[in-house]
Motif scaffolding. Structure first.
Motif, PDB file in Angstrom:
ATOM      1  N   ILE A 256       0.079  -3.392  -5.423  1.00 17.98           N
ATOM      2  CA  ILE A 256       0.142  -2.184  -4.607  1.00 17.98           C
ATOM      3  C   ILE A 256      -1.199  -1.465  -4.659  1.00 17.98           C
ATOM      4  O   ILE A 256      -1.704  -1.133  -5.733  1.00 17.98           O
ATOM      5  N   MET A 257      -1.765  -1.223  -3.487  1.00 19.17           N
ATOM      6  CA  MET A 257      -3.015  -0.472  -3.385  1.00 19.17           C
ATOM      7  C   MET A 257      -2.685   1.006  -3.179  1.00 19.17           C
ATOM      8  O   MET A 257      -1.894   1.358  -2.303  1.00 19.17           O
ATOM      9  N   GLN A 258      -3.275   1.866  -4.017  1.00 15.47           N
ATOM     10  CA  GLN A 258      -3.008   3.298  -3.965  1.00 15.47           C
ATOM     11  C   GLN A 258      -3.898   3.945  -2.898  1.00 15.47           C
ATOM     12  O   GLN A 258      -5.086   4.146  -3.092  1.00 15.47           O
TER      13      GLN A 258
ATOM     14  N   GLY B  11       9.002   5.679   1.636  1.00 14.51           N
ATOM     15  CA  GLY B  11      10.023   4.640   1.708  1.00 14.51           C
ATOM     16  C   GLY B  11       9.469   3.264   1.408  1.00 14.51           C
ATOM     17  O   GLY B  11      10.073   2.474   0.677  1.00 14.51           O
ATOM     18  N   LYS B  12       8.304   2.952   1.969  1.00 17.42           N
ATOM     19  CA  LYS B  12       7.701   1.639   1.735  1.00 17.42           C
ATOM     20  C   LYS B  12       7.305   1.448   0.289  1.00 17.42           C
ATOM     21  O   LYS B  12       7.563   0.410  -0.323  1.00 17.42           O
ATOM     22  N   LYS B  13       6.677   2.452  -0.299  1.00 16.14           N
ATOM     23  CA  LYS B  13       6.179   2.259  -1.657  1.00 16.14           C
ATOM     24  C   LYS B  13       7.317   2.123  -2.670  1.00 16.14           C
ATOM     25  O   LYS B  13       7.182   1.418  -3.668  1.00 16.14           O
ATOM     26  N   LYS B  14       8.459   2.759  -2.390  1.00 18.03           N
ATOM     27  CA  LYS B  14       9.601   2.589  -3.294  1.00 18.03           C
ATOM     28  C   LYS B  14      10.308   1.259  -3.021  1.00 18.03           C
ATOM     29  O   LYS B  14      10.841   0.626  -3.936  1.00 18.03           O
ATOM     30  N   MET B  15      10.300   0.832  -1.751  1.00 16.42           N
ATOM     31  CA  MET B  15      10.857  -0.481  -1.421  1.00 16.42           C
ATOM     32  C   MET B  15      10.088  -1.583  -2.121  1.00 16.42           C
ATOM     33  O   MET B  15      10.659  -2.572  -2.595  1.00 16.42           O
TER      34      MET B  15
ATOM     35  N   GLY C 274      -6.348   5.997  11.921  1.00 14.66           N
ATOM     36  CA  GLY C 274      -5.643   7.276  12.086  1.00 14.66           C
ATOM     37  C   GLY C 274      -4.140   7.164  11.933  1.00 14.66           C
ATOM     38  O   GLY C 274      -3.389   7.316  12.900  1.00 14.66           O
ATOM     39  N   CYS C 275      -3.687   6.933  10.705  1.00 15.09           N
ATOM     40  CA  CYS C 275      -2.254   6.803  10.438  1.00 15.09           C
ATOM     41  C   CYS C 275      -1.646   8.165  10.107  1.00 15.09           C
ATOM     42  O   CYS C 275      -2.295   9.014   9.494  1.00 15.09           O
ATOM     43  N   SER C 276      -0.387   8.352  10.445  1.00 17.80           N
ATOM     44  CA  SER C 276       0.268   9.641  10.226  1.00 17.80           C
ATOM     45  C   SER C 276       0.487   9.950   8.753  1.00 17.80           C
ATOM     46  O   SER C 276       0.839  11.076   8.410  1.00 17.80           O
ATOM     47  N   VAL C 277       0.304   8.970   7.863  1.00 20.44           N
ATOM     48  CA  VAL C 277       0.435   9.261   6.436  1.00 20.44           C
ATOM     49  C   VAL C 277      -0.744  10.084   5.936  1.00 20.44           C
ATOM     50  O   VAL C 277      -0.693  10.653   4.836  1.00 20.44           O
ATOM     51  N   MET C 278      -1.822  10.122   6.717  1.00 20.48           N
ATOM     52  CA  MET C 278      -2.981  10.927   6.346  1.00 20.48           C
ATOM     53  C   MET C 278      -2.741  12.397   6.702  1.00 20.48           C
ATOM     54  O   MET C 278      -2.144  12.702   7.738  1.00 20.48           O
TER      55      MET C 278
ATOM     56  N   GLU D 154       0.850  -1.184   0.000  1.00 25.52           N
ATOM     57  CA  GLU D 154       0.000   0.000   0.000  1.00 25.52           C
ATOM     58  C   GLU D 154       0.894   1.245   0.000  1.00 25.52           C
ATOM     59  O   GLU D 154       1.999   1.233   0.523  1.00 25.52           O
ATOM     60  N   THR D 155       0.425   2.313  -0.602  1.00 33.63           N
ATOM     61  CA  THR D 155       1.227   3.529  -0.696  1.00 33.63           C
ATOM     62  C   THR D 155       1.030   4.376   0.557  1.00 33.63           C
ATOM     63  O   THR D 155       0.390   5.425   0.532  1.00 33.63           O
TER      64      THR D 155
END
Length: 374
Positions: A115-117, A99-103, A293-297, A94-95
């Motif tokens: 990969i889920m966008q 760092g994770k999405k490029k890994m 509630g993830c900090s990527v939001m 998931e994006t």
């Protein structure tokens, strides 16, 4: 049971599943919609990413100044130190962070990855629709890859089971509301970790239910594993798997007890349930995950709403935020969290760390001093 033994036993179960024609999906994150995989009849495993030993293997491809969770996940995969990656028929990514999405792009050279966008916020009218389309795309991908049909009936059955499961985990967390808590934070987290490697969900449910009932029975009969003078700590921030001993054990050896985990693998994920009273079960599943509630939001309103509620419910004396080095989203958000917590009058401390033991002395000193002033 230690992590090595849990992973070893789980790997043997995974091999048995494969030998009997079963399929396995590896996941990394709380945003992976497990109801979809359940309805597809695919076994789920959380992929390894908590070992400091595998980080050195990743640094031939990944930068050194990258989150230890990402490096450990990738290093474990390329070094074959975790059989789950090898045994997975598909990996669901998931994006979330950059760092994770490029890994995942590098990892896709080894395994089939979908990969889920993920929308980067939920304040736009189209965010919900975008994520719903991603969930529907996942269903299509799984049906085509495995030659199966994911029916509405299967989705509703899977949703009902997962909702019940989350309620049961809620009962586990409720044990920490008692004064004193009926279980230490370290023991609770080890329970959460152990069930990551259990492929029989019905058996897992039964075992967890029995364990909760036993803890309650022991408590009623006078068992008190936690000192009633222990300071009640809420831990928030990044996933704790790679720093559990360093952080949680130190807190509980310094006169504190962790009564609540507001982390990815803690309470914030299990509190969100899918609305079963709906005419569109796929949309309901999608909506459930956007409320994590993830900090990527951005803005991360769900975390801001949840933390004060947890502080009151669990009668928290202080909050410790754990930020893994170079986790930029949590690191930047810690300023907002510090202000939120201190405005409530609750002591707050942030700890930035990695998986190594190089700073363990400093961490122990800071935690011990923080708990002492409480």
């Amino acid at each position: 049971m230690d992590n090595f033994e849990m992973i070893k036993n789980g790997t043997l179960k995974a091999k048995e599943i494969k030998e009997n024609g079963g399929k396995i999906a590896g996941i990394f994150c709380s945003f992976a919609p497990v109801e979809i995989l359940d309805a597809a009849g695919i076994h789920i495993v959380n992929l390894c990413g908590t070992s400091n030993e595998s980080i050195i293997n990743s640094e031939s491809d990944l930068p050194k100044n990258l989150c230890p969770l990402i490096k450990s996940s990738y290093g474990t995969a390329i070094s074959d130190k975790c059989g789950y990656t090898y045994l997975s028929d598909i990996i669901i990514g998931e994006t979330t962070c950059d760092g994770k999405k490029k890994m995942y792009e590098l990892l896709s050279e080894l395994k089939d990855i979908h990969i889920m966008q993920l929308p980067q916020g939920i304040d736009r009218s189209y965010s919900s629709l975008m994520w719903e389309k991603e969930v529907r795309l996942l269903i299509k991908i799984l049906e085509e890859k495995f030659g199966i049909e994911i029916t509405e009936k299967k989705l509703k059955e899977a949703t009902s089971f997962r909702n019940n499961f989350r309620s049961l985990y809620g009962e586990l967390f409720e044990l920490s509301k008692l004064e004193p808590p009926a279980i230490t934070g370290f023991d609770m987290y080890k329970i959460l970790e152990e069930y990551k490697f259990n492929f029989d969900l019905k058996e897992e449910y039964k075992q967890l239910e029995e364990l909760i009932n036993q803890i309650k029975k022991d408590y009623e009969e006078g068992a008190r594993p936690v000192d009633n003078k222990a300071k009640r700590i809420l831990v928030t921030g990044c996933p704790l798997g790679g720093v559990l001993d360093k952080i949680v054990n130190t807190i509980e050896n310094s006169g504190g007890v962790v009564v609540c985990f507001e982390n990815c693998e803690g309470i914030k994920s299990i509190r969100n349930k899918v609305d079963e009273n709906t005419d569109d079960i796929i949309k309901a599943i999608a909506d459930r995950y956007l409320n994590i509630g993830c900090s990527v939001m951005t803005p991360n309103l769900k975390r801001i709403e949840l933390l004060p509620e947890l502080i009151e419910e669990f009668k928290v004396d202080a909050v410790i935020e754990v930020v893994l080095q170079t986790c930029h989203s949590y690191s930047v958000e810690s300023r907002t969290i510090k202000k939120l917590i201190t405005d409530t009058g609750i002591p707050y401390m942030a700890l930035e760390t990695d998986y190594s033991e190089s700073n363990i002395g400093q961490i122990k000193t800071r935690i011990a001093a923080f708990v002492e002033i409480l």
